[in-house]
Design an enzyme around this catalytic site. Sequence first.
Site, PDB file in Angstrom:
ATOM      1  N   GLY A 123       0.767  -1.238   0.000  1.00 25.10           N
ATOM      2  CA  GLY A 123       0.000   0.000   0.000  1.00 25.10           C
ATOM      3  C   GLY A 123       0.795   1.283   0.000  1.00 25.10           C
ATOM      4  N   GLU A 180       4.024  -6.837   1.920  1.00 19.95           N
ATOM      5  CA  GLU A 180       3.673  -7.217   0.545  1.00 19.95           C
ATOM      6  C   GLU A 180       3.674  -5.994  -0.373  1.00 19.95           C
ATOM      7  OE1 GLU A 180      -0.277  -8.731   1.041  1.00 19.95           O
ATOM      8  OE2 GLU A 180       0.361 -10.519   2.107  1.00 19.95           O
ATOM      9  N   PRO A 181       4.791  -5.300  -0.499  1.00 19.33           N
ATOM     10  CA  PRO A 181       4.769  -4.099  -1.341  1.00 19.33           C
ATOM     11  C   PRO A 181       4.808  -4.440  -2.826  1.00 19.33           C
ATOM     12  CG  PRO A 181       6.991  -4.470  -0.549  1.00 19.33           C
ATOM     13  CD  PRO A 181       6.134  -5.559   0.059  1.00 19.33           C
ATOM     14  N   TYR A 200      -8.958   4.577 -13.065  1.00 22.58           N
ATOM     15  CA  TYR A 200      -8.912   5.317 -11.787  1.00 22.58           C
ATOM     16  C   TYR A 200      -8.717   6.823 -11.965  1.00 22.58           C
ATOM     17  CZ  TYR A 200      -7.220   0.573 -10.749  1.00 22.58           C
ATOM     18  OH  TYR A 200      -7.053  -0.785 -10.693  1.00 22.58           O
ATOM     19  N   CYS A 254     -11.176   2.470 -29.504  1.00 23.99           N
ATOM     20  CA  CYS A 254     -12.463   3.135 -29.767  1.00 23.99           C
ATOM     21  C   CYS A 254     -13.274   3.353 -28.496  1.00 23.99           C
ATOM     22  CB  CYS A 254     -13.250   2.304 -30.763  1.00 23.99           C
ATOM     23  SG  CYS A 254     -12.305   2.093 -32.259  1.00 23.99           S
ATOM     24  N   GLU A 255     -12.783   4.187 -27.651  1.00 26.24           N
ATOM     25  CA  GLU A 255     -13.463   4.562 -26.402  1.00 26.24           C
ATOM     26  C   GLU A 255     -12.999   5.968 -26.068  1.00 26.24           C
ATOM     27  OE1 GLU A 255     -14.853   2.519 -23.594  1.00 26.24           O
ATOM     28  OE2 GLU A 255     -14.573   0.523 -24.436  1.00 26.24           O
TER      29      GLU A 255
END
Length: 411
Positions: free
Chosen positions: A239, A274-275, A317, A344-345
Site C-alpha cells: 500500500g 507485501e509491497p 482510476y 475506440c473509447e
Amino acid sequence: MNFLKFKNKKLFFENLSIENITKKINTPFYLYSSKQLNFNFNTFKNAFKKIKPLICFSVKSNSNIKIINELKKNGSGADVVSLGELKIALKAGIHPKKIVFSGVGKSYEELSYAISKNILLINAESESEITTINHIAKKNNKIVSVGIRINPNISAKTNKKISTGKKGNKFGLSLDACQKIFIEHYKYENISFEAVSVHIGSQIFEISPFKKVLNVLTKLNQQINHTGINLKYIDLGGGLGTPYSNHEKPFNIKKYAQIVGKFKKINKVKIIFEPGRFIVGNAGVLISKIIYIKKTPTKRFIILDAAMNDLMRPALYDAKHHIQPVIKNKSNTFKNIEFVGPVCESSDSFISYKKYQNLKEGEFICINNIGAYGRSLASNYNTRPYAAELLINDNKFKVIRPKQRLETLIN
Ligand code: LLP
C-alpha cells in the site's frame, strides 16, 4: 534516486538513450530499469533493517518473471493471488517458504496446488475458505499454515477503487469473526493458525491509516492470547504510495519503519510486507510513437500508438501519468493538447496539458511510472497484442518478454 533523466535534451533511462532504443524496437514497449528496481527494493529493505521483515513482492503489480527473478536475487519473497502468479513466483526461483497467498476467492484447485507446494502462508479471507483448506489438508494428511486476513474497518485515505480495508469492502474478516475462528481453532485439525494479515489499500501517502492498523493489530493480538493461538507472523500487506507528480511527496518510509519497529517490540512476531507499487512503480515507463496529430477548434489530439489496453490506470482510476518527450525542444507553443490512444473509447485518453512543447507525428514520448499495474493490468481489447517488455541494465537492454504475436489472437 531517479534513473530517468534528460542529458543534452535526450531522455535517458540509466545510461541508455531512449531514442536509440526506438531505432531498434517497435513501439509501444514497456521499459524497466534494473537499477531503479534494485534501488527501490533496497530502500525498502534498509528502512526496515532493524526488524528484518520478510518482503514478499506483490506479483500482481508486475508479473514479469524476469522482474521477479531480479527481486529474488535481492532476497524478495512473493505475495500471490492466483494459481498463475504462484506458478510464476516458483518458476522465478522464489522459495515456497517465502510465498504468501492472498485473495478473497481462491479456488479448490488453487488451494490444492498451494498446499502441495508447502508455501509459507495461505491468508484466508472467509470461514468457508478455512473449511476448504482444512478439507484439502486432511485429504493430503498435512498441517497447513494459515493466516487470517482481517478487515480493520479503516479508511486508507486513497482512491475509493483501491481501498480495501473498510467494512463495506469484500476483503478480510471482521475482528470478531477472526477471534471466533481462533477460539474455535480446534475445529480445524489440519490447520495451524500462524498469522494475521491486513492490507487496507494502495497508493497511500499518509502514515495515520497505518498507525491505526498497527493499534488494531496490537489490541487483537492481546485479545487472542487466551485462545491458545500464538501468532508467528503479522503480515502488514503493501500500500505504500509512490509519487506520480512533482506535487506528491514521497512516502515517509522512515516514519513508517519507526512505528512498525515499536509494534514489533510489543508483539514479538516476524513481520511480513507485501509491497508492489513502491518497488516497481517508478522502475517502468511506456514508450510510444505519435501516429497522428489532429487539430480541432478546441484542442489538439496527440494520437499515440499506445492505448488504454496497454495502460488502464487513467481510464480505470482517473490516474495521471505524466508524459514527457523523448527529445526536448525549446518551442513551447502547443496549447490544450490531449494525449490519446487509438482504442475506440473516449476513456482511451492518457492526460491533457494546457501548454506543451511542439510535437511532430513520428516522434516518441515516454509515459512515466507504469512499472506497477501497467503491463499487469493490460488487455487485448480491440484485438491489440501485448506490447514488448525491455529491461535496462546500465547501457544495455534486453527484451524480457517479446511483443505478443498477433496470430495468437486470431484463431
Ligand atoms: N497485498 C494485497 C493483499 C493486495 O491486495 C495488494 C494490492 C498489495 C499487497 C500490493 O499493494 P501495493 O503495495 O502495490 O499498493 N490496480 C490498482 C492497484 C490495486 C491494488 C490491489 N491490491 C492500481 O493500478 O492503482
